[in-house]
Design a protein around this motif. Structure first.
Motif, short mmCIF file in Angstrom:
data_model
loop_
_atom_site.label_atom_id
_atom_site.label_comp_id
_atom_site.label_asym_id
_atom_site.label_seq_id
_atom_site.Cartn_x
_atom_site.Cartn_y
_atom_site.Cartn_z
N THR A 121 0.83 -1.21 0.00
CA THR A 121 0.00 0.00 0.00
C THR A 121 0.87 1.27 0.00
O THR A 121 0.37 2.36 0.20
CB THR A 121 -0.96 0.03 1.21
N ASN B 179 -5.27 -5.85 -0.02
CA ASN B 179 -5.27 -4.46 0.46
C ASN B 179 -4.59 -3.52 -0.53
O ASN B 179 -5.06 -2.40 -0.76
CB ASN B 179 -4.57 -4.38 1.82
N ILE C 123 -10.99 -0.31 3.46
CA ILE C 123 -9.92 0.69 3.52
C ILE C 123 -10.51 2.06 3.80
O ILE C 123 -11.49 2.44 3.21
CB ILE C 123 -9.15 0.71 2.19
N SER D 7 -6.56 -0.60 -2.48
CA SER D 7 -6.07 0.77 -2.19
C SER D 7 -5.94 1.60 -3.45
O SER D 7 -6.28 2.78 -3.48
CB SER D 7 -4.70 0.72 -1.50
#
Length: 267
Positions: free
Chosen positions: A7, A110, A267, A114
């Motif tokens: 990320t 993730n 998120i 993102s």
């Protein structure tokens, strides 16, 4: 920290020609009238390799921003550096396979989501589509197990941010799970001409199909959070690391059967 390196945007400055390729794509974005941007690694890049496939399925309404070998964090850096023109109203994202060898699945999920969310935040008129990762290697390989986990969570959870999921897993393998030989080169990752044609058809038809349907919001947590409020990323410690464990597979089944929409990730 809830953050993993997937990320955190990172340029591939040590790779000769990488920045030049990115800057060339960025320049094209300044003058394009294209409506859809394709963002990814070599799987996306190679859609343009077969000109007949590119012209038949995509053409001038699409711009290809694939760079071979990119990992999630490299794609993130490029997306942060883009200035997308107002003509673009759709973004298709397909990448993550280059993170499979060293990253745990939840970090891959993730990272991908993102980037989708970053595009939505910056360009609220753009519909974002995230594709599952294509199968690769042998049925019992570590990579294949991770792909199953990643795609499961992408499918269940990316729509909580208003992102469309493209389910790509159909018909790439035989009944025993082996890659279909006519679709993949012998590296068991990259696609032949027939494979590229299949991918193009899949992406185009999914986008057309999804844009006519509304998605249901998907919330993280115990099922009590129906407010839709933002919840933090889970750390890898909060997710059972052994994604092959029977316990986790049983909990998947419970999540699927549950009448409450649940996600392990937001998120």
């Amino acid at each position: 920290s809830n953050e993993s390196h997937t990320t955190k945007p990172k340029a591939r400055l040590s790779k000769p020609g990488w920045l030049q390729t990115h800057n060339k794509q960025k320049d094209i974005l300044l003058t394009t009238n294209s409506k859809t941007i394709l963002i990814g690694d070599s799987i996306i890049k190679n859609l343009k390799y077969y000109q007949n496939i590119w012209h038949h399925h995509f053409g001038k309404d699409y711009i290809n921003c694939g760079i071979g070998g990119d990992q999630i964090q490299n794609v993130f850096w490029r997306v942060e550096d883009y200035a997308l023109p107002t003509s673009i109203n759709c973004a298709i994202l397909l990448f993550g396979t280059n993170n499979l060898h060293k990253d745990i699945p939840i970090d891959i999920v993730n990272g991908i989501v993102s980037i989708g969310k970053k595009i939505k935040e910056r360009y609220d008129h753009i519909s974002v589509f995230i594709s599952g990762i294509l199968p690769r290697d042998s049925p019992s390989s570590n990579a294949r197990n991770k792909i199953e986990y990643v795609n499961y969570h992408l499918k269940k959870c990316c729509e909580d941010t208003g992102i469309f999921y493209i389910d790509i897993s159909e018909d790439w393998t035989t009944k025993t799970g082996e890659l279909r030989r006519e679709l993949f080169f012998h590296d068991n990752v990259h696609l032949t001409e027939a494979g590229n044609n299949k991918l193009a058809e899949c992406l185009i038809s999914s986008v057309k199909d999804k844009t006519t349907k509304q998605t249901e919001p998907c919330f993280l947590g115990t099922g009590n959070n129906t407010s839709g409020e933002e919840l933090p990323l889970l750390t890898s410690k909060e997710v059972i690391n052994d994604y092959n464990s029977t316990i986790l597979k049983k909990s998947y089944a419970a999540v699927v059967k549950s009448s409450t929409k649940m996600c392990l990730h937001s998120i």
